[in-house]
Structures are given as C-alpha cells and as structure tokens.
Design a protein around this motif. Structure first.
Motif: not given
Length: 71
Positions: A1-25
C-alpha cells in the motif's frame, strides 16, 4: 500500500511497505490528504524514449567521430 504519511510544504512524504520517501507534492492527485492510500500506475512512454535515445545518439556522435578516428 502506498500511503500519504504527511505533506510538508511542497513535498509529500509517502510510505510504501515500511519505506518512507519524499516526492514533489505536485505529483499527487488533487485533493490528496494525509492518511489516504494512493494507487500508482507507471507506464513506459515508448515514443518519448525513442526520441530521447535518438537525441542522446546525436550528442554522442557529435562528441566522438564514428570509427574512433580523431581529426
């Protein structure tokens, strides 16, 4: 599952199977919010890939003469 963990300014922090990464919002769908589950679909753009390969080959050809000869 790809989950939106949080949104910070112009970045979204996503989680995929326990791995967290940033993508442009801006890559998120409009209205995406923290805690929502996203569906992800990635496809290959064959036409754009072919154009890019052609351009890269032109650049390489301009840097190196064919046959390895130098002027």
């Amino acid at each position: 599952m790809l989950i939106v963990d949080r949104i910070e300014d112009d970045w979204a922090v996503l989680e995929l199977d326990g791995t967290v990464f940033n993508v442009p919002r801006r890559l998120l769908p409009a209205g995406a919010k923290e805690g929502q589950v996203l569906l992800l679909s990635v496809t290959i753009d064959h036409e754009a890939s072919a154009r890019r390969l052609t351009e890269m080959q032109k650049m390489a050809d301009s840097l190196f003469e064919k046959g390895g000869e130098r002027s």
